[in-house]
Write a protein that holds these residues in place. Structure first.
Motif, PDB file in Angstrom:
ATOM      1  N   THR A   1     -15.951   6.723  58.264  1.00  0.00           N
ATOM      2  CA  THR A   1     -15.890   7.335  56.935  1.00  0.00           C
ATOM      3  C   THR A   1     -15.736   8.844  57.030  1.00  0.00           C
ATOM      4  O   THR A   1     -14.986   9.458  56.272  1.00  0.00           O
ATOM      5  CB  THR A   1     -17.157   6.981  56.144  1.00  0.00           C
ATOM      6  N   LYS A   2     -16.437   9.447  57.956  1.00  0.00           N
ATOM      7  CA  LYS A   2     -16.326  10.890  58.134  1.00  0.00           C
ATOM      8  C   LYS A   2     -14.917  11.269  58.585  1.00  0.00           C
ATOM      9  O   LYS A   2     -14.366  12.281  58.125  1.00  0.00           O
ATOM     10  CB  LYS A   2     -17.356  11.373  59.147  1.00  0.00           C
ATOM     11  N   ARG A   3     -14.341  10.466  59.485  1.00  0.00           N
ATOM     12  CA  ARG A   3     -12.969  10.744  59.918  1.00  0.00           C
ATOM     13  C   ARG A   3     -12.004  10.614  58.748  1.00  0.00           C
ATOM     14  O   ARG A   3     -11.057  11.396  58.624  1.00  0.00           O
ATOM     15  CB  ARG A   3     -12.571   9.802  61.055  1.00  0.00           C
ATOM     16  N   ARG A   4     -12.219   9.598  57.912  1.00  0.00           N
ATOM     17  CA  ARG A   4     -11.347   9.401  56.752  1.00  0.00           C
ATOM     18  C   ARG A   4     -11.427  10.586  55.800  1.00  0.00           C
ATOM     19  O   ARG A   4     -10.405  11.017  55.247  1.00  0.00           O
ATOM     20  CB  ARG A   4     -11.750   8.107  56.032  1.00  0.00           C
ATOM     21  N   ARG A   5     -12.634  11.138  55.596  1.00  0.00           N
ATOM     22  CA  ARG A   5     -12.772  12.298  54.731  1.00  0.00           C
ATOM     23  C   ARG A   5     -12.007  13.501  55.291  1.00  0.00           C
ATOM     24  O   ARG A   5     -11.372  14.255  54.557  1.00  0.00           O
ATOM     25  CB  ARG A   5     -14.250  12.656  54.552  1.00  0.00           C
ATOM     26  N   LEU A   6     -12.044  13.652  56.603  1.00  0.00           N
ATOM     27  CA  LEU A   6     -11.312  14.754  57.216  1.00  0.00           C
ATOM     28  C   LEU A   6      -9.804  14.576  57.068  1.00  0.00           C
ATOM     29  O   LEU A   6      -9.069  15.547  56.830  1.00  0.00           O
ATOM     30  CB  LEU A   6     -11.690  14.864  58.697  1.00  0.00           C
ATOM     31  N   VAL A   7      -9.340  13.322  57.215  1.00  0.00           N
ATOM     32  CA  VAL A   7      -7.907  13.050  57.066  1.00  0.00           C
ATOM     33  C   VAL A   7      -7.459  13.343  55.636  1.00  0.00           C
ATOM     34  O   VAL A   7      -6.411  13.966  55.411  1.00  0.00           O
ATOM     35  CB  VAL A   7      -7.607  11.590  57.453  1.00  0.00           C
ATOM     36  N   LEU A   8      -8.231  12.883  54.651  1.00  0.00           N
ATOM     37  CA  LEU A   8      -7.876  13.126  53.257  1.00  0.00           C
ATOM     38  C   LEU A   8      -7.891  14.611  52.929  1.00  0.00           C
ATOM     39  O   LEU A   8      -7.039  15.105  52.175  1.00  0.00           O
ATOM     40  CB  LEU A   8      -8.849  12.378  52.334  1.00  0.00           C
ATOM     41  N   LYS A   9      -8.853  15.337  53.487  1.00  0.00           N
ATOM     42  CA  LYS A   9      -8.904  16.777  53.258  1.00  0.00           C
ATOM     43  C   LYS A   9      -7.676  17.454  53.845  1.00  0.00           C
ATOM     44  O   LYS A   9      -7.083  18.344  53.220  1.00  0.00           O
ATOM     45  CB  LYS A   9     -10.180  17.352  53.887  1.00  0.00           C
ATOM     46  N   GLN A  10      -7.274  17.028  55.041  1.00  0.00           N
ATOM     47  CA  GLN A  10      -6.082  17.599  55.656  1.00  0.00           C
ATOM     48  C   GLN A  10      -4.837  17.281  54.841  1.00  0.00           C
ATOM     49  O   GLN A  10      -3.954  18.138  54.678  1.00  0.00           O
ATOM     50  CB  GLN A  10      -5.921  17.069  57.080  1.00  0.00           C
ATOM     51  N   GLU A  11      -4.753  16.064  54.306  1.00  0.00           N
ATOM     52  CA  GLU A  11      -3.606  15.702  53.485  1.00  0.00           C
ATOM     53  C   GLU A  11      -3.552  16.541  52.213  1.00  0.00           C
ATOM     54  O   GLU A  11      -2.461  16.932  51.770  1.00  0.00           O
ATOM     55  CB  GLU A  11      -3.666  14.212  53.135  1.00  0.00           C
ATOM     56  N   ARG A  12      -4.704  16.822  51.618  1.00  0.00           N
ATOM     57  CA  ARG A  12      -4.719  17.670  50.423  1.00  0.00           C
ATOM     58  C   ARG A  12      -4.249  19.086  50.746  1.00  0.00           C
ATOM     59  O   ARG A  12      -3.492  19.694  49.974  1.00  0.00           O
ATOM     60  CB  ARG A  12      -6.126  17.706  49.812  1.00  0.00           C
ATOM     61  N   VAL A  13      -4.682  19.589  51.881  1.00  0.00           N
ATOM     62  CA  VAL A  13      -4.244  20.930  52.282  1.00  0.00           C
ATOM     63  C   VAL A  13      -2.733  20.955  52.515  1.00  0.00           C
ATOM     64  O   VAL A  13      -2.039  21.887  52.094  1.00  0.00           O
ATOM     65  CB  VAL A  13      -5.007  21.376  53.547  1.00  0.00           C
ATOM     66  N   ILE A  14      -2.218  19.930  53.181  1.00  0.00           N
ATOM     67  CA  ILE A  14      -0.778  19.853  53.445  1.00  0.00           C
ATOM     68  C   ILE A  14      -0.001  19.757  52.137  1.00  0.00           C
ATOM     69  O   ILE A  14       1.016  20.433  51.944  1.00  0.00           O
ATOM     70  CB  ILE A  14      -0.472  18.643  54.354  1.00  0.00           C
ATOM     71  N   THR A  15      -0.476  18.912  51.210  1.00  0.00           N
ATOM     72  CA  THR A  15       0.210  18.732  49.932  1.00  0.00           C
ATOM     73  C   THR A  15       0.240  20.030  49.136  1.00  0.00           C
ATOM     74  O   THR A  15       1.289  20.426  48.608  1.00  0.00           O
ATOM     75  CB  THR A  15      -0.475  17.630  49.120  1.00  0.00           C
ATOM     76  N   GLN A  16      -0.899  20.698  49.045  1.00  0.00           N
ATOM     77  CA  GLN A  16      -0.941  21.949  48.301  1.00  0.00           C
ATOM     78  C   GLN A  16      -0.066  23.015  48.941  1.00  0.00           C
ATOM     79  O   GLN A  16       0.661  23.739  48.259  1.00  0.00           O
ATOM     80  CB  GLN A  16      -2.390  22.431  48.199  1.00  0.00           C
ATOM     81  N   GLY A  17      -0.140  23.109  50.279  1.00  0.00           N
ATOM     82  CA  GLY A  17       0.693  24.096  50.961  1.00  0.00           C
ATOM     83  C   GLY A  17       2.164  23.829  50.799  1.00  0.00           C
ATOM     84  O   GLY A  17       2.961  24.759  50.594  1.00  0.00           O
ATOM     85  N   ALA A  18       2.573  22.547  50.876  1.00  0.00           N
ATOM     86  CA  ALA A  18       3.994  22.196  50.727  1.00  0.00           C
ATOM     87  C   ALA A  18       4.484  22.469  49.317  1.00  0.00           C
ATOM     88  O   ALA A  18       5.608  22.958  49.116  1.00  0.00           O
ATOM     89  CB  ALA A  18       4.206  20.728  51.095  1.00  0.00           C
TER      90      ALA A  18
ATOM     91  N   ASP B   1       3.763  27.321  59.224  1.00  0.00           N
ATOM     92  CA  ASP B   1       2.872  26.434  58.475  1.00  0.00           C
ATOM     93  C   ASP B   1       3.588  25.814  57.287  1.00  0.00           C
ATOM     94  O   ASP B   1       3.413  24.627  56.987  1.00  0.00           O
ATOM     95  CB  ASP B   1       1.634  27.201  57.993  1.00  0.00           C
ATOM     96  N   GLY B   2       4.390  26.602  56.594  1.00  0.00           N
ATOM     97  CA  GLY B   2       5.129  26.064  55.456  1.00  0.00           C
ATOM     98  C   GLY B   2       6.126  25.011  55.874  1.00  0.00           C
ATOM     99  O   GLY B   2       6.306  23.993  55.193  1.00  0.00           O
ATOM    100  N   LEU B   3       6.774  25.232  57.024  1.00  0.00           N
ATOM    101  CA  LEU B   3       7.744  24.253  57.514  1.00  0.00           C
ATOM    102  C   LEU B   3       7.051  22.951  57.912  1.00  0.00           C
ATOM    103  O   LEU B   3       7.529  21.853  57.585  1.00  0.00           O
ATOM    104  CB  LEU B   3       8.508  24.840  58.695  1.00  0.00           C
TER     105      LEU B   3
END
Length: 422
Positions: free
Chosen positions: A79-96, A388-390
């Motif tokens: 569960t902790k790993r999943r939270r980290l993955v989702l957080k990373q995906e949110r960061v990627i989505t916002q940055g993109a 990072d943007g790329l």
């Protein structure tokens, strides 16, 4: 009355199993407090003329157990790993999204004379050719169909339809319509199909005059005929490369693709089915397969004869519908793949020099340009947010939860270095 008085009076009435038997004073106090709260709740309900609270207590115990289970799951490593993955995906989505939109929402944006506010294109994902599943495969209606056209597919230019034919396997019902094309026929198409659209508006088939339908009329008739069946699966030989792209492009042109989606559940290319059922054949052309496997012949390049022969061939495999449907795919996947291929053809020239100089592979270049990006877009992304943007742009997922650009991490690293070079 206080909570302690209620507890002392009621605790004497408890059964031996309900009494606090904690081994430590702390556990004993916690259990006694839990019993006291429960008894106080029951006593308050009785004094207020409400229900004794038996159902409420059971419901509270159930929700308490569920909450404790949920809390225990949150402490699991997965569960902790999943939270980290989702957080990373949110960061990627916002940055993109920030990179693709430019500096649109920056403060004092209107005061700047040279501001990069150009929105870059969203990802164009290739078609997802996964099997279409039904709760009951036997409910599927298998329909073989074939098209005759004015020419073959030439790059991004689709030929016009001159004949539509289809046959339903169970009932044997046949549909046929000759279509008046708006594009001229090639000499080869006239010789192969023997369908000739004359300049005076008449049409002949093998020297016999026929009455052609307009494209709108033929499409409406075809949809009405298919509407008599449920869960229609269209089967065409080598259809993924010819019949399905032509059919879907034509229906999109006349704004009837949604009607097609509502009636057609899936498409199926019979060549993949026959390659698995009859491996090792010298040729997998429909005419050659019909001759080598069924020891028969038919009038090839005649749409009606083609669909009847294909239906006979599919039935001869003795495969159940549950064995046939795994070879199917969604009609939407065909249009998605067409859009992807169009982007590749349109944008490839901007990065063609990299392929010529062997700086970048053709496969990777096609993935980049197929997703809708050109060299200009890559340079704009690098200017806005650097590497990072790329990376965020390439790793941004689409609505289906897939990598929208279909580019791996290794390809992203190479692309970063190439873009920095330019």
């Amino acid at each position: 009355m206080t909570l302690s008085i209620v507890s002392s009076e009621k605790l004497r009435e408890l059964q031996p199993d309900d009494r606090c038997d904690g081994s430590s004073p702390k556990n004993k106090r916690e259990k006694q407090l839990h019993v006291s709260l429960r008894l106080f709740s029951n006593y308050a309900n009785e004094k207020a003329g409400l229900s004794p609270g038996h159902h409420t207590v059971k419901y509270a115990d159930k929700t308490l157990w569920q909450r404790r289970q949920s809390q225990a799951r949150t402490q699991l490593p997965s569960t902790k790993r999943r939270r980290l993955v989702l957080k990373q995906e949110r960061v990627i989505t916002q940055g993109a999204q920030v990179t693709l939109e430019g500096y649109t929402y920056e403060s004092s944006i209107a005061l700047n004379t040279e501001t990069d506010i150009e929105a870059l294109p969203d990802a164009v994902a290739p078609g997802k050719f996964s099997p279409e599943e039904l709760p009951s495969p036997d409910s599927a209606a298998l329909v073989t169909f074939d098209l005759e056209t004015t020419d073959l597919i030439q790059g991004r230019r689709m030929p016009h339809i001159t004949q539509i034919a289809a046959a339903e396997l169970n009932s044997g019902k046949i549909f046929n319509s000759y279509v008046w094309p708006k594009a001229p026929q090639t000499i080869a198409a006239k010789a192969i199909t023997r369908i000739i659209a004359n300049e005076d508006g008449s049409m002949s088939v093998d020297g016999r005059m026929v009455k052609p339908d307009s494209l709108q009329t033929a499409a409406s008739r075809f949809m009405n005929w298919k509407g008599k069946f449920h869960n229609v699966f269209l089967i065409a030989h080598n259809g993924r490369r010819f019949e399905f792209p032509v059919l879907l492009t034509t229906f999109r042109y006349i704004h009837k693709e949604q009607e097609l989606y509502d009636i057609v559940t899936g498409c199926l290319d019979s060549i993949h089915l026959f390659k698995k059922t009859y491996p090792g054949q010298k040729s997998y052309k429909q005419k050659d397969l019909f001759h080598s496997v069924l020891q028969g012949t038919y009038e090839a390049n005649n749409a009606i004869a083609d669909v009847q022969a294909l239906g006979k061939f599919v039935s001869s495999t003795n495969l159940s519908k549950s064995d046939i449907l795994p070879f199917s795919f969604s009609p939407k996947a065909v249009l998605c793949q067409l859009n992807y291929n169009n982007e590749k053809a349109k944008n490839f020239s901007s990065l063609a020099s990299l392929v010529d100089k062997k700086i970048q592979s053709k496969c990777m270049t096609e993935k980049i340009v197929g997703s809708g990006l050109t060299l200009y877009h890559l340079q704009a992304i690098m200017k806005r947010d650097g590497e990072d943007g790329l990376r965020n742009t390439f790793m941004l997922k689409n609505s289906q939860g897939q990598n929208g650009r279909s580019i791996s991490i290794e390809d992203i690293t190479i692309c970063v270095s190439i873009t920095a070079f330019y």
